[in-house]
Scaffold this active site. Sequence first.
Site, PDB file in Angstrom:
ATOM      1  N   ASP A   1     -11.422   2.434   3.556  1.00 15.71           N
ATOM      2  CA  ASP A   1     -11.728   1.010   3.386  1.00 15.71           C
ATOM      3  C   ASP A   1     -13.232   0.794   3.184  1.00 15.71           C
ATOM      4  OD1 ASP A   1      -9.578  -0.715   3.210  1.00 15.71           O
ATOM      5  OD2 ASP A   1      -9.200  -0.712   5.369  1.00 15.71           O
TER       6      ASP A   1
ATOM      7  N   LYS B   1       0.836  -1.210   0.000  1.00 15.48           N
ATOM      8  CA  LYS B   1       0.000   0.000   0.000  1.00 15.48           C
ATOM      9  C   LYS B   1       0.867   1.255   0.000  1.00 15.48           C
ATOM     10  CE  LYS B   1      -3.715  -2.606   2.070  1.00 15.48           C
ATOM     11  NZ  LYS B   1      -4.444  -3.071   3.249  1.00 15.48           N
TER      12      LYS B   1
ATOM     13  N   GLN C   1      -4.874  -1.592   9.496  1.00 12.08           N
ATOM     14  CA  GLN C   1      -4.610  -2.900   8.883  1.00 12.08           C
ATOM     15  C   GLN C   1      -5.129  -4.025   9.788  1.00 12.08           C
ATOM     16  OE1 GLN C   1      -3.198  -3.449   5.740  1.00 12.08           O
ATOM     17  NE2 GLN C   1      -3.804  -5.554   6.136  1.00 12.08           N
TER      18      GLN C   1
END
Length: 305
Positions: free
Chosen positions: A120, A53, A97
């Site tokens: 997200d 990422k 995460q």
Amino acid sequence: MAQILDGKAYADKMLDEVKAAVEARAAQGLRAPALAVVLVGADPASQVYVKGKIAACARTGVTSIERRPASDITQDELNWLIDELNENPFVDGILVQLPLPKHLDAKAALHRIHPTKDVDGFHPLNQGRLFEGLPGLRPCTPSACMRMLKAHGVEMKGKRAVVLGRSEIVGKPMALMLLEEHATVTIAHSRTLDLPSVCGEADILVAAIGKPGLVEGSWIKPGAVVVDVGINRVTELALGERIFAAEPEKLAKLKEKGAVLCGDVRYGEALQVAGAVTPVPGGVGPLTIAGLLRNTLDACEQRGN
Ligand code: NDP
């Protein structure tokens, strides 16, 4: 032979678009979008994902901010860290995460992220907006899959779509997005009876279950479009011999290296029967990261710099 839906190539295109938009912002004197990534502890798989990422941020010109608290961080401390990022006007997107260490409540952490920075797309407000068909930040994996399907001209209106898996991250949002495109959608899961015949009805089959090679070629309707979201690491030779019968090179790799990645679909068998199929690796995985960068850009633009 099925068309291979090259997720890597489409992800590259999406990242190039983000890069061009970041450069256009710079030309107008606007700052680059910024993504904050919170990685708790040192889980090796999470470290690999976060590295990917951060690399995508560098490639597109998006600013990345890393917070790497130790694995014994308390829930309160994690909440404060998220609050600080929520309040920072230069942060556009926040990603926590997963998985988090067991003593932490992942849902509480995800719900703590401000909905306008929820890149997200896991916050209930953004999930509710998806449910209502309103624009908003949407989960990266299904939204990037949908973009790729549309870019390949996959007709969804009136088609039968079957989504295997009902997680909030992939299965449910994917089903809602297919519904939005007027597909007739079935969601299947671990209690679904006669999975092969349910799959056999699908013009569009999305597998997101995390079971290596569960979907056999004989389950797939001839000509169907197959999107394989699963990412599984196979280490057992007996399993590999069963699921890679039509992929001798994968079996050879398993024998040589002791582990290979594969999807939920038996790719070699799917190639013989489907109309189009995504490979693993190189299919949905790269699309997810591209979707994240796209969401970060959108979050930045929606927040008005
Ligand atoms: P979850 O574990 O949260 O959900 C799995 C779903 O699959 C559940 O709904 C479960 O049913 C269903 N399921 C499990 N076993 C079976 C079975 N034998 N038959 C039918 N349904 C079954 O997984 P995620 O949605 O988070 O992820 C799914 C897969 O996708 C994983 O391999 C993950 O690694 C991968 N993934 C890949 C991404 C990418 O970038 N390519 C991004 C996100 C995930 P039930 O609800 O009844 O338990």
